[in-house]
Design a protein around this motif. Structure first.
Motif, PDB file in Angstrom:
ATOM      1  N   ALA A  57       0.831  -1.208   0.000  1.00 35.40           N
ATOM      2  CA  ALA A  57       0.000   0.000   0.000  1.00 35.40           C
ATOM      3  C   ALA A  57       0.866   1.258   0.000  1.00 35.40           C
ATOM      4  O   ALA A  57       0.586   2.216  -0.731  1.00 35.40           O
ATOM      5  CB  ALA A  57      -0.928  -0.009   1.216  1.00 35.40           C
ATOM      6  N   VAL A  58       1.943   1.259   0.789  1.00 39.59           N
ATOM      7  CA  VAL A  58       2.846   2.417   0.828  1.00 39.59           C
ATOM      8  C   VAL A  58       3.526   2.602  -0.520  1.00 39.59           C
ATOM      9  O   VAL A  58       3.655   3.726  -1.031  1.00 39.59           O
ATOM     10  CB  VAL A  58       3.886   2.245   1.952  1.00 39.59           C
ATOM     11  N   TRP A  59       3.976   1.495  -1.130  1.00 37.67           N
ATOM     12  CA  TRP A  59       4.621   1.576  -2.447  1.00 37.67           C
ATOM     13  C   TRP A  59       3.654   2.142  -3.484  1.00 37.67           C
ATOM     14  O   TRP A  59       4.028   3.027  -4.270  1.00 37.67           O
ATOM     15  CB  TRP A  59       5.092   0.196  -2.881  1.00 37.67           C
ATOM     16  N   LEU A  60       2.420   1.662  -3.488  1.00 39.41           N
ATOM     17  CA  LEU A  60       1.437   2.135  -4.462  1.00 39.41           C
ATOM     18  C   LEU A  60       1.129   3.617  -4.250  1.00 39.41           C
ATOM     19  O   LEU A  60       1.004   4.375  -5.227  1.00 39.41           O
ATOM     20  CB  LEU A  60       0.156   1.302  -4.361  1.00 39.41           C
ATOM     21  N   LEU A  61       1.033   4.047  -3.008  1.00 39.56           N
ATOM     22  CA  LEU A  61       0.801   5.465  -2.737  1.00 39.56           C
ATOM     23  C   LEU A  61       1.960   6.312  -3.244  1.00 39.56           C
ATOM     24  O   LEU A  61       1.759   7.407  -3.785  1.00 39.56           O
ATOM     25  CB  LEU A  61       0.593   5.690  -1.235  1.00 39.56           C
ATOM     26  N   GLY A  62       3.189   5.809  -3.090  1.00 46.48           N
ATOM     27  CA  GLY A  62       4.347   6.539  -3.599  1.00 46.48           C
ATOM     28  C   GLY A  62       4.335   6.655  -5.108  1.00 46.48           C
ATOM     29  O   GLY A  62       4.646   7.715  -5.668  1.00 46.48           O
ATOM     30  N   VAL A  63       3.974   5.573  -5.791  1.00 42.37           N
ATOM     31  CA  VAL A  63       3.892   5.600  -7.261  1.00 42.37           C
ATOM     32  C   VAL A  63       2.856   6.609  -7.716  1.00 42.37           C
ATOM     33  O   VAL A  63       3.112   7.448  -8.599  1.00 42.37           O
ATOM     34  CB  VAL A  63       3.552   4.188  -7.799  1.00 42.37           C
ATOM     35  N   LEU A  64       1.672   6.550  -7.123  1.00 42.96           N
ATOM     36  CA  LEU A  64       0.606   7.468  -7.515  1.00 42.96           C
ATOM     37  C   LEU A  64       0.973   8.914  -7.204  1.00 42.96           C
ATOM     38  O   LEU A  64       0.672   9.821  -7.990  1.00 42.96           O
ATOM     39  CB  LEU A  64      -0.693   7.086  -6.797  1.00 42.96           C
ATOM     40  N   ALA A  65       1.642   9.136  -6.076  1.00 43.18           N
ATOM     41  CA  ALA A  65       2.029  10.500  -5.708  1.00 43.18           C
ATOM     42  C   ALA A  65       3.034  11.069  -6.706  1.00 43.18           C
ATOM     43  O   ALA A  65       2.916  12.227  -7.136  1.00 43.18           O
ATOM     44  CB  ALA A  65       2.615  10.514  -4.300  1.00 43.18           C
ATOM     45  N   LEU A  66       4.015  10.271  -7.100  1.00 38.90           N
ATOM     46  CA  LEU A  66       5.032  10.764  -8.029  1.00 38.90           C
ATOM     47  C   LEU A  66       4.441  11.010  -9.409  1.00 38.90           C
ATOM     48  O   LEU A  66       4.770  12.004 -10.072  1.00 38.90           O
ATOM     49  CB  LEU A  66       6.181   9.760  -8.110  1.00 38.90           C
ATOM     50  N   LEU A  67       3.562  10.135  -9.857  1.00 38.26           N
ATOM     51  CA  LEU A  67       2.903  10.357 -11.146  1.00 38.26           C
ATOM     52  C   LEU A  67       1.999  11.587 -11.090  1.00 38.26           C
ATOM     53  O   LEU A  67       1.913  12.352 -12.063  1.00 38.26           O
ATOM     54  CB  LEU A  67       2.086   9.118 -11.536  1.00 38.26           C
ATOM     55  N   ALA A  68       1.343  11.794  -9.950  1.00 40.21           N
ATOM     56  CA  ALA A  68       0.487  12.973  -9.804  1.00 40.21           C
ATOM     57  C   ALA A  68       1.312  14.252  -9.818  1.00 40.21           C
ATOM     58  O   ALA A  68       0.911  15.254 -10.421  1.00 40.21           O
ATOM     59  CB  ALA A  68      -0.322  12.878  -8.510  1.00 40.21           C
ATOM     60  N   GLY A  70       4.141  14.698 -11.379  1.00 37.15           N
ATOM     61  CA  GLY A  70       4.525  14.933 -12.772  1.00 37.15           C
ATOM     62  C   GLY A  70       3.387  15.494 -13.597  1.00 37.15           C
ATOM     63  O   GLY A  70       3.586  16.428 -14.392  1.00 37.15           O
ATOM     64  N   ALA A  71       2.191  14.956 -13.414  1.00 42.63           N
ATOM     65  CA  ALA A  71       1.043  15.434 -14.187  1.00 42.63           C
ATOM     66  C   ALA A  71       0.674  16.864 -13.818  1.00 42.63           C
ATOM     67  O   ALA A  71       0.408  17.699 -14.689  1.00 42.63           O
ATOM     68  CB  ALA A  71      -0.151  14.504 -13.957  1.00 42.63           C
ATOM     69  N   VAL A  72       0.681  17.184 -12.526  1.00 51.15           N
ATOM     70  CA  VAL A  72       0.354  18.542 -12.084  1.00 51.15           C
ATOM     71  C   VAL A  72       1.398  19.533 -12.585  1.00 51.15           C
ATOM     72  O   VAL A  72       1.064  20.642 -13.035  1.00 51.15           O
ATOM     73  CB  VAL A  72       0.223  18.588 -10.550  1.00 51.15           C
ATOM     74  N   SER A  73       2.669  19.154 -12.532  1.00 50.65           N
ATOM     75  CA  SER A  73       3.725  20.041 -13.018  1.00 50.65           C
ATOM     76  C   SER A  73       3.569  20.316 -14.511  1.00 50.65           C
ATOM     77  O   SER A  73       3.767  21.451 -14.968  1.00 50.65           O
ATOM     78  CB  SER A  73       5.096  19.419 -12.742  1.00 50.65           C
ATOM     79  N   LEU A  74       3.197  19.290 -15.267  1.00 52.38           N
ATOM     80  CA  LEU A  74       3.002  19.470 -16.707  1.00 52.38           C
ATOM     81  C   LEU A  74       1.832  20.404 -16.996  1.00 52.38           C
ATOM     82  O   LEU A  74       1.918  21.283 -17.863  1.00 52.38           O
ATOM     83  CB  LEU A  74       2.785  18.110 -17.369  1.00 52.38           C
ATOM     84  N   VAL A  75       0.732  20.243 -16.258  1.00 54.86           N
ATOM     85  CA  VAL A  75      -0.430  21.113 -16.454  1.00 54.86           C
ATOM     86  C   VAL A  75      -0.093  22.550 -16.106  1.00 54.86           C
ATOM     87  O   VAL A  75      -0.443  23.490 -16.832  1.00 54.86           O
ATOM     88  CB  VAL A  75      -1.616  20.593 -15.619  1.00 54.86           C
ATOM     89  N   ARG A  76       0.612  22.755 -14.996  1.00 57.91           N
ATOM     90  CA  ARG A  76       0.989  24.110 -14.603  1.00 57.91           C
ATOM     91  C   ARG A  76       1.936  24.746 -15.616  1.00 57.91           C
ATOM     92  O   ARG A  76       1.833  25.941 -15.921  1.00 57.91           O
ATOM     93  CB  ARG A  76       1.642  24.076 -13.220  1.00 57.91           C
ATOM     94  N   CYS A 145       8.821   7.331 -15.442  1.00 59.70           N
ATOM     95  CA  CYS A 145       7.972   6.193 -15.054  1.00 59.70           C
ATOM     96  C   CYS A 145       8.772   5.168 -14.249  1.00 59.70           C
ATOM     97  O   CYS A 145       8.268   4.607 -13.267  1.00 59.70           O
ATOM     98  CB  CYS A 145       7.360   5.550 -16.295  1.00 59.70           C
ATOM     99  N   VAL A 146      10.013   4.907 -14.663  1.00 58.91           N
ATOM    100  CA  VAL A 146      10.865   3.988 -13.894  1.00 58.91           C
ATOM    101  C   VAL A 146      11.121   4.554 -12.506  1.00 58.91           C
ATOM    102  O   VAL A 146      11.088   3.831 -11.503  1.00 58.91           O
ATOM    103  CB  VAL A 146      12.189   3.743 -14.651  1.00 58.91           C
ATOM    104  N   LEU A 147      11.365   5.852 -12.433  1.00 52.88           N
ATOM    105  CA  LEU A 147      11.584   6.493 -11.139  1.00 52.88           C
ATOM    106  C   LEU A 147      10.343   6.385 -10.260  1.00 52.88           C
ATOM    107  O   LEU A 147      10.452   6.174  -9.043  1.00 52.88           O
ATOM    108  CB  LEU A 147      11.950   7.961 -11.349  1.00 52.88           C
TER     109      LEU A 147
END
Length: 198
Positions: A57-68, A70-76, A145-147
């Motif tokens: 669960a912690v690993w999945l939260l970290g993956v989703l947080a990092l992808l989020a 990246g997505a927010v930075s791209l939108v901004r 994505c690897v990161l």
């Protein structure tokens, strides 16, 4: 009528009584002699099963947080570039750009800060076009994505930093190989000014 004596005891053979010993933890020995596992007490926590679930669960939260992130930075970033002025071809200028970069995957654009001219502008365009020709936006997306998947590993973060640095250095070498060593001074001054602005 004369009562007959009970014959049950005489007809049936004597059956000895068998005492079954209790195994450790209250388990009863079976016919084969192996002990059955003891049942867990009510309310007991099985950490051997719980810890992997918590870790996943912690690993999945970290993956989703990092992808989020990246997505927010791209939108901004795209919002900041909304007022960019087209300069012809793939080149755009914006006052919100502190340093040149390439943005986009299928139709990449080169964004420049205003005021570049002469040798400085030529060197920057050679640098950024080398990024596009080599497909660096796609490679950086793959690296991100690897990161995101291996966010918990410091070695992967180090690889990401070195990967980005080597990518930029190879483009700098491409500029010098294309334009010659006479552009070193002007190009170095441009890099310093971009670093200060950033």
């Amino acid at each position: 009528v004369e009562e007959l004596p009970p014959v049950t005891a005489a007809l049936s053979p004597a059956v000895p009584s068998v005492t079954v010993p209790a195994a450790a933890g209250g388990a009863i020995s079976g016919v084969s002699g192996t002990a059955l596992p003891a049942l867990p007490e009510a309310g007991a926590v099985s950490w051997s099963r719980l810890l992997p679930q918590i870790g996943a669960a912690v690993w999945l939260l970290g993956v989703l947080a990092l992808l989020a992130v990246g997505a927010v930075s791209l939108v901004r970033l795209r919002k900041c570039l909304a007022g960019a002025q087209w300069q012809g071809g793939q080149v755009w200028e914006s006052e919100n750009v502190p340093t040149p970069f390439v943005l986009g995957f299928f139709r990449p654009r080169i964004y420049l800060p205003p005021g570049l001219s002469g040798t400085e502008r030529t060197c920057v365009l050679v640098h950024e076009r080398h990024h596009i020709r080599r497909g660096d936006p796609w490679w950086k997306l793959l690296g991100w994505c690897v990161l995101a998947v291996y966010w918990w590993d410091p070695a992967v973060w180090l690889c990401w930093v070195l990967f980005c640095r080597d990518m930029e250095m190879s483009c700098d070498e491409a500029v010098l190989a294309t334009l010659g060593d006479q552009t070193k001074t002007g190009y170095s001054e441009a890099l310093v000014s971009f670093a200060l602005a950033r």
